[in-house]
Design an enzyme around this catalytic site. Structure first.
Site, PDB file in Angstrom:
ATOM      1  N   ASP A  66     -29.736  77.026 -47.027  1.00 23.82           N
ATOM      2  CA  ASP A  66     -29.565  78.074 -46.024  1.00 23.82           C
ATOM      3  C   ASP A  66     -28.131  78.138 -45.501  1.00 23.82           C
ATOM      4  O   ASP A  66     -27.349  77.214 -45.720  1.00 23.82           O
ATOM      5  CB  ASP A  66     -30.475  77.772 -44.826  1.00 23.82           C
ATOM      6  N   TYR A 123     -32.636  64.756 -49.086  1.00 23.01           N
ATOM      7  CA  TYR A 123     -31.803  65.336 -48.032  1.00 23.01           C
ATOM      8  C   TYR A 123     -31.483  64.263 -47.010  1.00 23.01           C
ATOM      9  O   TYR A 123     -32.289  63.361 -46.788  1.00 23.01           O
ATOM     10  CB  TYR A 123     -32.556  66.458 -47.301  1.00 23.01           C
TER      11      TYR A 123
END
Lengths: 258, 258
Positions: free
Chosen positions: A53, A111
């Site tokens: 994003d 992540y």
């Protein structure tokens, strides 16, 4: 046409995410511009392992590039890095089998999320500064509830129709550093904003606004996650994309290569 | 009037250095604005331990602040951090003896300098990216020649008339990290741009443009250091300012608190 595997690091602060958009600066768009600068008017195709994003960073995004050129990958990588803005770095470029697919072949992704526990002068676009004290034990308890195979539909929607909301999370762990808390997540795949919703939920537990029990409820879809519990993109880094046969790294990348 | 000791971290990228300037944004100027915002029209005086140049960062700059207020230092620090831009953080604020002087009492200062050996997406204003391969052994040899008590007049001029160009460097050490080389310097005081000239000189040795012998020559003023051998400000961090009785830390701060 030869296929190359690229590993890419980027500071996503000023980009509208990975995926190409005609009107806005994106990581993929910048890479396409750099490929055009280096190779001229050759036809090529670029495909990323996953979309990040706007404002999200990557230490090890992977993409494949199809391109008919004799330029050795090492030289090509140097030229690409010269052509790319300073906020995007190609870390490696190598020939890949024609059958390799950056997205479809990925078996896991990891992540890291950086939560700053104090004001940090270097962190404006790179951490989430949480000012009140956090109950880390509560957060760790809630994190361990998220590990395993669950239907995460309360934590996000799928990027594409037909994709499963059942995700196997091998790891959701908290690491307490000097001035920050790092959340490390490793999973088969991730739903849209899932990591940011997970971190937002864990922080809410740390602030006392949710109990680990309520987090368990989200996994059983007893209620939806409040929409405001989405951690900001600034603290999120796509750490690594795993392909078959690759050993899983145990220790997360705590620090950026500044 | 009470005196406070402040420890300050800053990202110097967008500032014209520490020292107040009427027309340009400086760290000291931003701190003065924040003090005015928090304390209103009270008279105050702010004094830094040392001046950093434009683009140079700090992990532990020290300043003293004279100010007649009943606000507890912990609360004041929170208010200051709220009022300051994200790129400046007050890490600690405490009452100090009236006799304490941030600059005159400092007995040593340490700096770290980050040299990136590959392109780093997060490093634009925070490292010096040196593209060719570096001979680290040569650099380490030259670094050890700089340790000790020498007249460093070839490496910089004094900030003030009458200040000595003889500097005692307790440590000039190289650390090889994954993607970078860190130069750690600890000394009694530093001349203007001395650390950047030292690092520029060491890198020139690493590139083969200078021999350690020639570096020794600079210490004996056989020749001046070529003016272009000044490392850029982006890689330089004022790490710590030492006061009497404080133990010297052996391990440098390799990473930023991002």
């Amino acid at each position: 046409m030869p296929r190359y595997k690229l590993t890419i690091e980027y500071d996503g602060s000023r980009y509208h995410g990975w995926q190409y958009q005609r009107e806005s600066p994106t990581i993929m768009g910048a890479l396409m511009d750099a490929v055009r600068q280096v190779y001229g008017p050759l036809r090529f195709e670029l495909y990323g392992a996953g979309r990040t994003d706007a404002g999200v960073h990557a230490m090890g995004q992977v993409a494949h590039l199809d391109l008919d050129s004799q330029l050795p990958p090492r030289t090509a990588m140097q030229h690409l890095n010269q052509a790319l803005p300073r906020s995007i770095a190609v870390l490696s470029m190598e020939m890949a089998p024609r059958s390799f697919h950056a997205r479809h072949d990925a078996v896991a992704r990891s992540y890291v999320y950086h939560i700053a526990r104090r004001k940090t002068a270097f962190g404006k676009n790179h951490v989430w500064w949480v000012k009140p004290a956090l109950n880390l034990q509560g957060m760790a308890d809630a994190a361990s509830l998220l590990e395993g195979r669950h239907d995460f539909r309360s934590f996000g929607r799928t990027e594409r129709e037909g994709m499963s909301t059942v995700v196997e999370l091998q790891r959701v762990r908290l690491y307490e550093l000097d001035a920050s808390v790092v959340v490390h997540v490793l999973g088969s795949h991730f739903l849209w904003r899932m990591v940011r919703r997970m971190v937002g939920t864990l922080v809410e537990v740390g602030l006392g606004g949710l109990s680990p029990k309520q987090v368990e409820g989200f996994l059983h879809h007893e209620s939806d996650i409040p929409t405001q519990l989405v951690a900001p993109p600034s603290g999120l880094y796509l750490e690594h994309v795993y392909y078959p046969g690759e050993p899983i790294t145990d220790e997360p990348a705590f620090t950026l290569n500044i």
